[in-house]
Scaffold this motif. Sequence first.
Motif, PDB file in Angstrom:
ATOM      1  N   MET A 168      23.713 -87.496  76.605  1.00  0.00           N
ATOM      2  CA  MET A 168      23.763 -86.400  75.646  1.00  0.00           C
ATOM      3  C   MET A 168      23.057 -86.807  74.352  1.00  0.00           C
ATOM      4  O   MET A 168      23.455 -87.766  73.685  1.00  0.00           O
ATOM      5  N   ASP A 169      21.998 -86.066  74.005  1.00  0.00           N
ATOM      6  CA  ASP A 169      21.160 -86.393  72.852  1.00  0.00           C
ATOM      7  C   ASP A 169      21.469 -85.458  71.691  1.00  0.00           C
ATOM      8  O   ASP A 169      20.884 -84.388  71.560  1.00  0.00           O
ATOM      9  N   GLU A 170      22.444 -85.841  70.854  1.00  0.00           N
ATOM     10  CA  GLU A 170      22.875 -85.048  69.701  1.00  0.00           C
ATOM     11  C   GLU A 170      23.089 -83.585  70.065  1.00  0.00           C
ATOM     12  O   GLU A 170      22.545 -82.680  69.425  1.00  0.00           O
ATOM     13  N   PRO A 171      23.894 -83.315  71.091  1.00  0.00           N
ATOM     14  CA  PRO A 171      23.995 -81.941  71.578  1.00  0.00           C
ATOM     15  C   PRO A 171      24.625 -80.966  70.600  1.00  0.00           C
ATOM     16  O   PRO A 171      24.420 -79.755  70.717  1.00  0.00           O
ATOM     17  N   PHE A 172      25.396 -81.465  69.621  1.00  0.00           N
ATOM     18  CA  PHE A 172      26.078 -80.566  68.687  1.00  0.00           C
ATOM     19  C   PHE A 172      25.484 -80.643  67.288  1.00  0.00           C
ATOM     20  O   PHE A 172      26.047 -80.086  66.344  1.00  0.00           O
ATOM     21  N   GLY A 173      24.363 -81.320  67.126  1.00  0.00           N
ATOM     22  CA  GLY A 173      23.802 -81.572  65.806  1.00  0.00           C
ATOM     23  C   GLY A 173      23.380 -80.323  65.050  1.00  0.00           C
ATOM     24  O   GLY A 173      23.382 -80.318  63.815  1.00  0.00           O
ATOM     25  N   ALA A 174      23.009 -79.259  65.758  1.00  0.00           N
ATOM     26  CA  ALA A 174      22.523 -78.050  65.102  1.00  0.00           C
ATOM     27  C   ALA A 174      23.628 -77.030  64.831  1.00  0.00           C
ATOM     28  O   ALA A 174      23.355 -75.961  64.289  1.00  0.00           O
ATOM     29  N   LEU A 175      24.864 -77.372  65.194  1.00  0.00           N
ATOM     30  CA  LEU A 175      25.972 -76.425  65.051  1.00  0.00           C
ATOM     31  C   LEU A 175      26.676 -76.594  63.716  1.00  0.00           C
ATOM     32  O   LEU A 175      26.689 -77.679  63.133  1.00  0.00           O
ATOM     33  N   ASP A 176      27.296 -75.518  63.222  1.00  0.00           N
ATOM     34  CA  ASP A 176      28.089 -75.617  61.997  1.00  0.00           C
ATOM     35  C   ASP A 176      29.338 -76.444  62.277  1.00  0.00           C
ATOM     36  O   ASP A 176      29.704 -76.696  63.427  1.00  0.00           O
ATOM     37  N   ALA A 177      29.999 -76.888  61.214  1.00  0.00           N
ATOM     38  CA  ALA A 177      31.099 -77.846  61.348  1.00  0.00           C
ATOM     39  C   ALA A 177      32.229 -77.318  62.236  1.00  0.00           C
ATOM     40  O   ALA A 177      32.774 -78.057  63.069  1.00  0.00           O
ATOM     41  N   HIS A 178      32.588 -76.054  62.055  1.00  0.00           N
ATOM     42  CA  HIS A 178      33.694 -75.493  62.843  1.00  0.00           C
ATOM     43  C   HIS A 178      33.338 -75.428  64.323  1.00  0.00           C
ATOM     44  O   HIS A 178      34.132 -75.836  65.189  1.00  0.00           O
ATOM     45  N   THR A 179      32.132 -74.921  64.623  1.00  0.00           N
ATOM     46  CA  THR A 179      31.702 -74.819  66.017  1.00  0.00           C
ATOM     47  C   THR A 179      31.548 -76.197  66.633  1.00  0.00           C
ATOM     48  O   THR A 179      31.890 -76.426  67.797  1.00  0.00           O
ATOM     49  N   ARG A 180      31.059 -77.134  65.827  1.00  0.00           N
ATOM     50  CA  ARG A 180      30.866 -78.503  66.315  1.00  0.00           C
ATOM     51  C   ARG A 180      32.199 -79.130  66.724  1.00  0.00           C
ATOM     52  O   ARG A 180      32.308 -79.747  67.785  1.00  0.00           O
ATOM     53  N   ASP A 185      35.987 -80.822  71.094  1.00  0.00           N
ATOM     54  CA  ASP A 185      37.249 -80.667  71.811  1.00  0.00           C
ATOM     55  C   ASP A 185      37.003 -80.165  73.235  1.00  0.00           C
ATOM     56  O   ASP A 185      37.663 -80.615  74.190  1.00  0.00           O
ATOM     57  N   LEU A 186      36.063 -79.244  73.390  1.00  0.00           N
ATOM     58  CA  LEU A 186      35.741 -78.729  74.715  1.00  0.00           C
ATOM     59  C   LEU A 186      35.182 -79.840  75.599  1.00  0.00           C
ATOM     60  O   LEU A 186      35.554 -79.966  76.771  1.00  0.00           O
ATOM     61  N   LEU A 187      34.293 -80.662  75.026  1.00  0.00           N
ATOM     62  CA  LEU A 187      33.719 -81.762  75.796  1.00  0.00           C
ATOM     63  C   LEU A 187      34.809 -82.699  76.293  1.00  0.00           C
ATOM     64  O   LEU A 187      34.823 -83.096  77.467  1.00  0.00           O
ATOM     65  N   VAL A 188      35.730 -83.050  75.407  1.00  0.00           N
ATOM     66  CA  VAL A 188      36.833 -83.937  75.803  1.00  0.00           C
ATOM     67  C   VAL A 188      37.639 -83.312  76.934  1.00  0.00           C
ATOM     68  O   VAL A 188      37.963 -83.968  77.932  1.00  0.00           O
ATOM     69  N   GLU A 189      37.944 -82.026  76.802  1.00  0.00           N
ATOM     70  CA  GLU A 189      38.739 -81.342  77.819  1.00  0.00           C
ATOM     71  C   GLU A 189      37.993 -81.264  79.148  1.00  0.00           C
ATOM     72  O   GLU A 189      38.568 -81.533  80.212  1.00  0.00           O
ATOM     73  N   ILE A 190      36.713 -80.927  79.089  1.00  0.00           N
ATOM     74  CA  ILE A 190      35.930 -80.758  80.315  1.00  0.00           C
ATOM     75  C   ILE A 190      35.743 -82.080  81.048  1.00  0.00           C
ATOM     76  O   ILE A 190      35.771 -82.143  82.279  1.00  0.00           O
ATOM     77  N   LEU A 191      35.546 -83.161  80.296  1.00  0.00           N
ATOM     78  CA  LEU A 191      35.286 -84.455  80.930  1.00  0.00           C
ATOM     79  C   LEU A 191      36.524 -85.054  81.580  1.00  0.00           C
ATOM     80  O   LEU A 191      36.408 -85.939  82.427  1.00  0.00           O
ATOM     81  N   ARG A 192      37.694 -84.584  81.175  1.00  0.00           N
ATOM     82  CA  ARG A 192      38.914 -85.081  81.807  1.00  0.00           C
ATOM     83  C   ARG A 192      38.884 -84.759  83.298  1.00  0.00           C
ATOM     84  O   ARG A 192      38.720 -83.623  83.708  1.00  0.00           O
ATOM     85  N   GLY A 193      39.032 -85.778  84.090  1.00  0.00           N
ATOM     86  CA  GLY A 193      39.076 -85.562  85.524  1.00  0.00           C
ATOM     87  C   GLY A 193      37.727 -85.555  86.210  1.00  0.00           C
ATOM     88  O   GLY A 193      37.669 -85.541  87.434  1.00  0.00           O
TER      89      GLY A 193
END
Length: 251
Positions: A168-180, A185-193
Amino acid sequence: MSSALPGVAPARAGAELALHDVRLGHADGATVFAAAELRVEPGELLAVVGPSGCGKSTLLRTFAGLLAPLEGRVTHDGEPVEGPAADRALVFQDDALLPWRTVRANVELPLAIRRVPRAERRRSAAEWLERVGLADHAAKLPHQVSGGQRQRVQLARALVGRPRAVLMDEPFGALDAHTRAGMQDLLVEILRGTGATVVFVTHDVDEALHLGDRVALLPSGRVLDVPEPRRRDARQSPATAELRRRVLASL
């Protein structure tokens, strides 16, 4: 950890990625990063930080098989990396979605390239769009959804083929702080399992310390353990504060 949704394929073991006596750089021979040894353990999330131009993206593309090292060896489970492979997915800062394909068709793309039957592609894409919260947007085109939603589509597209390593190459770098923060959190949840090994490049030290099991500091190649990965309240702990100070000092 949460379990996968019903119908979602079970976890696969993550891949081991490693550099051995490498010198990375460009075709003109200019070195941007060198390391005697850098090993990413199966199933871990390694965050990579460093100043601009230190070789973070070069490292990621080398692991992906898109860029050959100038010297040394790059391995995937001990075997030489000689080009791209379906077991290694790459996620960019720019979502890189195909604008003429629907959200669902973009997620299906890796499976279509591998000639997975259409019914199976549709089922897998629907499952992943559900997991990233975009089931109701499947028929939309990329320009009809927000930047954060496009990154969710890209994440689903990267994971639908069940890769054993995600780069993953700075995938959230262009997002605002809230969306980032929401995407973290979504990445952590999705990667579980999933069991996947993740190499996550970022300029954001706090993002690295939140997501990573370990943090690799470029250009030195030094790797430090993160005391409390993926805990929002860990930033206030003395151990995390001290690690943050050390990482910032290295930059």
